[in-house]
Structure formats: C-alpha cells, structure tokens
Design an enzyme around this catalytic site. Sequence first.
Site, PDB file in Angstrom:
ATOM      1  N   ASP A  46     -23.902  11.032 -14.231  1.00 15.29           N
ATOM      2  CA  ASP A  46     -24.236  11.067 -12.805  1.00 15.29           C
ATOM      3  C   ASP A  46     -25.561  10.342 -12.584  1.00 15.29           C
ATOM      4  O   ASP A  46     -26.585  10.731 -13.134  1.00 15.29           O
ATOM      5  CB  ASP A  46     -24.376  12.520 -12.328  1.00 15.29           C
ATOM      6  CG  ASP A  46     -24.685  12.579 -10.850  1.00 15.29           C
ATOM      7  OD1 ASP A  46     -23.775  12.292 -10.049  1.00 15.29           O
ATOM      8  OD2 ASP A  46     -25.853  12.864 -10.486  1.00 15.29           O
ATOM      9  N   TYR A  51     -33.100   7.998  -8.253  1.00 15.60           N
ATOM     10  CA  TYR A  51     -33.699   8.524  -9.487  1.00 15.60           C
ATOM     11  C   TYR A  51     -34.493   7.426 -10.211  1.00 15.60           C
ATOM     12  O   TYR A  51     -35.145   7.691 -11.233  1.00 15.60           O
ATOM     13  CB  TYR A  51     -32.637   9.116 -10.442  1.00 15.60           C
ATOM     14  CG  TYR A  51     -31.716  10.142  -9.810  1.00 15.60           C
ATOM     15  CD1 TYR A  51     -32.097  10.857  -8.673  1.00 15.60           C
ATOM     16  CD2 TYR A  51     -30.458  10.405 -10.342  1.00 15.60           C
ATOM     17  CE1 TYR A  51     -31.241  11.787  -8.081  1.00 15.60           C
ATOM     18  CE2 TYR A  51     -29.605  11.341  -9.768  1.00 15.60           C
ATOM     19  CZ  TYR A  51     -29.998  12.019  -8.630  1.00 15.60           C
ATOM     20  OH  TYR A  51     -29.146  12.941  -8.049  1.00 15.60           O
ATOM     21  N   LYS A  80     -24.662   6.681  -6.264  1.00  9.32           N
ATOM     22  CA  LYS A  80     -24.685   7.117  -4.852  1.00  9.32           C
ATOM     23  C   LYS A  80     -25.354   6.102  -3.934  1.00  9.32           C
ATOM     24  O   LYS A  80     -26.297   5.410  -4.353  1.00  9.32           O
ATOM     25  CB  LYS A  80     -25.439   8.456  -4.762  1.00  9.32           C
ATOM     26  CG  LYS A  80     -24.949   9.470  -5.802  1.00  9.32           C
ATOM     27  CD  LYS A  80     -25.686  10.790  -5.743  1.00  9.32           C
ATOM     28  CE  LYS A  80     -25.316  11.665  -6.931  1.00  9.32           C
ATOM     29  NZ  LYS A  80     -26.304  11.656  -8.013  1.00  9.32           N
ATOM     30  N   HIS A 113     -25.051   9.724  -0.659  1.00  8.11           N
ATOM     31  CA  HIS A 113     -25.958  10.707  -1.279  1.00  8.11           C
ATOM     32  C   HIS A 113     -26.346  11.840  -0.319  1.00  8.11           C
ATOM     33  O   HIS A 113     -26.398  13.004  -0.715  1.00  8.11           O
ATOM     34  CB  HIS A 113     -27.213   9.988  -1.793  1.00  8.11           C
ATOM     35  CG  HIS A 113     -27.946  10.752  -2.854  1.00  8.11           C
ATOM     36  ND1 HIS A 113     -28.666  10.156  -3.846  1.00  8.11           N
ATOM     37  CD2 HIS A 113     -28.065  12.085  -3.083  1.00  8.11           C
ATOM     38  CE1 HIS A 113     -29.205  11.079  -4.632  1.00  8.11           C
ATOM     39  NE2 HIS A 113     -28.848  12.258  -4.186  1.00  8.11           N
TER      40      HIS A 113
HETATM   41  N1  LIG Z   1     -26.552  14.886  -5.135  1.00  5.91           N
HETATM   42  C1  LIG Z   1     -27.775  15.366  -5.097  1.00  5.91           C
HETATM   43  O1  LIG Z   1     -28.447  15.397  -4.053  1.00  5.91           O
HETATM   44  C2  LIG Z   1     -28.382  15.893  -6.370  1.00  5.91           C
HETATM   45  C3  LIG Z   1     -29.521  16.735  -6.289  1.00  5.91           C
HETATM   46  C4  LIG Z   1     -30.033  17.242  -7.479  1.00  5.91           C
HETATM   47  C5  LIG Z   1     -29.461  16.907  -8.695  1.00  5.91           C
HETATM   48  N2  LIG Z   1     -28.387  16.055  -8.751  1.00  5.91           N
HETATM   49  C6  LIG Z   1     -27.763  15.672 -10.037  1.00  5.91           C
HETATM   50  O2  LIG Z   1     -27.496  16.880 -10.774  1.00  5.91           O
HETATM   51  C7  LIG Z   1     -28.115  16.801 -12.053  1.00  5.91           C
HETATM   52  C8  LIG Z   1     -28.485  18.179 -12.562  1.00  5.91           C
HETATM   53  O3  LIG Z   1     -29.350  18.848 -11.649  1.00  5.91           O
HETATM   54  P1  LIG Z   1     -30.907  19.076 -11.924  1.00  5.91           P
HETATM   55  O4  LIG Z   1     -31.403  18.031 -12.841  1.00  5.91           O
HETATM   56  O5  LIG Z   1     -31.546  19.231 -10.597  1.00  5.91           O
HETATM   57  O6  LIG Z   1     -30.981  20.503 -12.585  1.00  5.91           O
HETATM   58  P2  LIG Z   1     -30.243  21.363 -13.708  1.00  5.91           P
HETATM   59  O7  LIG Z   1     -29.308  20.528 -14.500  1.00  5.91           O
HETATM   60  O8  LIG Z   1     -29.771  22.586 -13.035  1.00  5.91           O
HETATM   61  O9  LIG Z   1     -31.471  21.797 -14.588  1.00  5.91           O
HETATM   62  C9  LIG Z   1     -32.205  20.885 -15.353  1.00  5.91           C
HETATM   63  C10 LIG Z   1     -33.374  21.665 -15.951  1.00  5.91           C
HETATM   64  O10 LIG Z   1     -32.872  22.653 -16.855  1.00  5.91           O
HETATM   65  C11 LIG Z   1     -33.413  22.451 -18.149  1.00  5.91           C
HETATM   66  N3  LIG Z   1     -32.333  22.725 -19.102  1.00  5.91           N
HETATM   67  C12 LIG Z   1     -31.275  21.935 -19.420  1.00  5.91           C
HETATM   68  N4  LIG Z   1     -30.477  22.526 -20.325  1.00  5.91           N
HETATM   69  C13 LIG Z   1     -31.035  23.730 -20.588  1.00  5.91           C
HETATM   70  C14 LIG Z   1     -30.688  24.792 -21.433  1.00  5.91           C
HETATM   71  N5  LIG Z   1     -29.584  24.731 -22.198  1.00  5.91           N
HETATM   72  N6  LIG Z   1     -31.489  25.878 -21.468  1.00  5.91           N
HETATM   73  C15 LIG Z   1     -32.600  25.941 -20.702  1.00  5.91           C
HETATM   74  N7  LIG Z   1     -32.992  24.954 -19.875  1.00  5.91           N
HETATM   75  C16 LIG Z   1     -32.219  23.854 -19.815  1.00  5.91           C
HETATM   76  C17 LIG Z   1     -33.881  21.014 -18.176  1.00  5.91           C
HETATM   77  O11 LIG Z   1     -34.991  20.873 -19.027  1.00  5.91           O
HETATM   78  P3  LIG Z   1     -34.926  19.923 -20.366  1.00  5.91           P
HETATM   79  O12 LIG Z   1     -34.643  18.528 -19.886  1.00  5.91           O
HETATM   80  O13 LIG Z   1     -36.287  20.085 -20.939  1.00  5.91           O
HETATM   81  O14 LIG Z   1     -33.837  20.492 -21.212  1.00  5.91           O
HETATM   82  C18 LIG Z   1     -34.310  20.794 -16.722  1.00  5.91           C
HETATM   83  O15 LIG Z   1     -35.612  21.286 -16.499  1.00  5.91           O
HETATM   84  C19 LIG Z   1     -29.311  15.887 -11.787  1.00  5.91           C
HETATM   85  O16 LIG Z   1     -29.903  15.432 -12.993  1.00  5.91           O
HETATM   86  C20 LIG Z   1     -28.667  14.827 -10.932  1.00  5.91           C
HETATM   87  O17 LIG Z   1     -27.920  13.936 -11.730  1.00  5.91           O
HETATM   88  C21 LIG Z   1     -27.820  15.568  -7.601  1.00  5.91           C
END
Ligand SMILES: NC(=O)c1ccc[n+]([C@@H]2O[C@H](COP(=O)([O-])OP(=O)(O)OC[C@H]3O[C@@H](n4cnc5c(N)ncnc54)[C@H](OP(=O)(O)O)[C@@H]3O)[C@@H](O)[C@H]2O)c1
Length: 323
Positions: A46, A51, A80, A113
């Site tokens: 994704d 980003y 997006k 997006h």
């Molecule tokens: N469409 C939109 O508007 C939108 C908005 C937000 C996000 N997104 C997409 O969704 C993806 C995921 O969302 P997100 O990055 O916001 O948050 P997330 O995946 O919910 O959480 C990421 C966080 O969790 C930690 N983490 C990952 N695996 C873990 C585990 N097994 N145990 C404990 N902590 C863990 C990561 O740290 P470490 O890296 O240190 O492991 C990071 O700080 C984004 O990267 C992006 O591609 C889209």
Amino acid sequence: MSESTSVVLPNGRCAPIVGFGTWQASEEELEAAIDNAIEAGYRHIDAAPVYLNEHVIGRVLKKWFDSGKIKREDLFIVTKLPPTGNRPESVEKYLKKSLKDLQLEYLDLYLIHTPFGFVEEGDDLHPKYENGDMKMDMDTDHLAVWAEMEKQVVNGLTKAIGLSNFNSKQIDRVLKAAKVPVSMLQIELHLYFQQKEMVDFCKSRDVPITAFSPLGTRGLVQLLGKNDTLPDCMANPKVLEIAKKHSKTPAQISLKHLIQKGVIVIPKSTNPQRIKDNIQLFGWMLDAEDVAELDNLDQGAKGRICDFSFLPGTNKHPEFPFK
Ligand SMILES: NC(=O)c1ccc[n+]([C@@H]2O[C@H](COP(=O)([O-])OP(=O)(O)OC[C@H]3O[C@@H](n4cnc5c(N)ncnc54)[C@H](OP(=O)(O)O)[C@@H]3O)[C@@H](O)[C@H]2O)c1
C-alpha cells in the site's frame, strides 16, 4: 468465518488479504523493510504519493523484478490520488507520476485518497496558509473525478479503482453513478474503532474493505501528541489474554480479528521480526468467544485516530467526511 488468503475484487482479480503499509518510514528504513516484507511473503503493498516514498518502493521493486525472483503479476500494488489531484483534469497526471516513481506499467488498484481536495501549488502535496491551515479546493466533485478514474481502467493504467476515507453517503453517490465498480473502500479499522455500520454497509453493496492503521497506528498517535488520551489497543488486557491463549502476539490477534471477517489489513512495520510476525496469520483461528470479546472492545466514534486534525482546516471542506 474465513481463512482465505485473498479477497476477490469485483473485477474478478484477487487482492492478498495481508498487505504491507508504507506510511511514516524513512528512505533507508523503508528500503530494508520492503526487502524483508517480500522475503516474508507479502505480495500486496500500500503506497501513496503523500507518504513521499513511492520512489523508494519503485527502486526496491525494480531490484526484485531484475533478480527474476518476482514477476510483476505476483504483486498487488495500490496507490492513491492525493488531495492536490482531486479534480478530473489532474487524475491521469498524478496516476502517471505514481507509475513513474513506482517504476510500473500499471497499478492493481488506484484509490481517491480523501473526499476533500487541496489546491495545486507546484509539487507541494500539502499546500498551507501562513497560519498552518491547508489551502483547500472547495469545488471537489466526486462524480467528475470518478468518471476520470474509470478512464484510467479503460486505458489500462490501473486494473481497479476505489475510495478511501469516504463516508457512506459519499460512497452511495459514487456507486449510483459508477460504470466501473468501486472495488475497494480503505478506511481506519482496528480493535478500538471497528466501524460495524460501515463494514455492513460495504458488505451489502459488495465493496471490499481494506483496514488502514489495523494495529491502532501508534505512529500517528505520537504525531498528534495523543499518547495519554488514545490508549494502545495492543496493550488491552483482553487482547493480551487472547494472545496468550493462542500463543500469538497482540498484533497477530488484532490483525486476525479483521481478516477472519474478510477485511484486508495493511500493517506497517520497519522491524524485521514484526514484519515476519504480522503475516503469520494462517493455519489458526480465533474462537467465536474470542471474536465476541474482541468485538466488545470497540470504542465507537471516540476510537477514531485518523481524524485529519493533522491537516488543519480540512474539517471546513464541504466534503469533509466525518461531520
Ligand atoms: N488511506 C489512508 O488515509 C491511510 C491512513 C493511514 C494509514 N494508511 C495505510 O495503512 C498503513 C498502516 O497504518 P499505520 O501505519 O497508520 O498504522 P499501523 O499499521 O496500525 O501501526 C503501525 C505502528 O505499529 C507498530 N507495529 C507494527 N507491527 C507491530 C507489532 N507486531 N507489534 C507492535 N507494534 C507494531 C509500528 O512500529 P514499527 O515500525 O517500529 O514496527 C508502527 O509504529 C499505513 O502504513 C498506510 O500504508 C492509509
């Protein structure tokens, strides 16, 4: 209950049910993380221009394609249309820029997006006034943008198109006008924000769902300075108890709770062990009682983290989705 490793989209193509998120990773971190993710078995990535790292993803993918170990058709790549491109005449330009940065000929899925749009000021994807408010384009027209998104499918630049961060009213308007199906809604979903009504709404209209921030996005919580007010769902005692019962990590329990309902997850990590763990979600199931207990952790509207308060002023846009 489902143990599928993929979700079938309305165009008949399959999206792997576990993808890899790429937001908030530095260049070096991301390069290593994508290598680790591909080694670990992720075949769905994704991305988004906002980003600021599509060029890094492109570099890593090219290396893998050149090695002959992976073919383009093995991967499911999503990116997006940024808010600055949220007008019909900008869609093709932004899609082609993403393809160039990702070094790809086509995307598997292209999403709008956000339902709101920003003005275009050169290459700045986050145009702001001096007071910090976003410079918004108040004339965002979803149906005109969607019609242009459809042309990109016809022209072969993307296999499918979809929406992100739209509310149900906005989705229904697009669905009524759509000639090419809405093949995905990407929204915030995690244990504390389960959006059951929206999930049912999409199910009733055959719109597949991708959960963003499926682990409760601690990175964004930190960015918003909300560490004290927004608790970590992975530290919830019930999640820890269920994790212990199944000998899994709290993250695996959180992700399994979503994929077992047929929802795609795109966790982000730059930590090699977590990258591996976050895709070890198959060959075991949560029991019905685990699912019921995890369902009960939902905090409703107050569980929303990604409310766009980090893009000040967006709540004044006529298409701001969370009023
Ligand atoms: N469409 C939109 O508007 C939108 C908005 C937000 C996000 N997104 C997409 O969704 C993806 C995921 O969302 P997100 O990055 O916001 O948050 P997330 O995946 O919910 O959480 C990421 C966080 O969790 C930690 N983490 C990952 N695996 C873990 C585990 N097994 N145990 C404990 N902590 C863990 C990561 O740290 P470490 O890296 O240190 O492991 C990071 O700080 C984004 O990267 C992006 O591609 C889209």
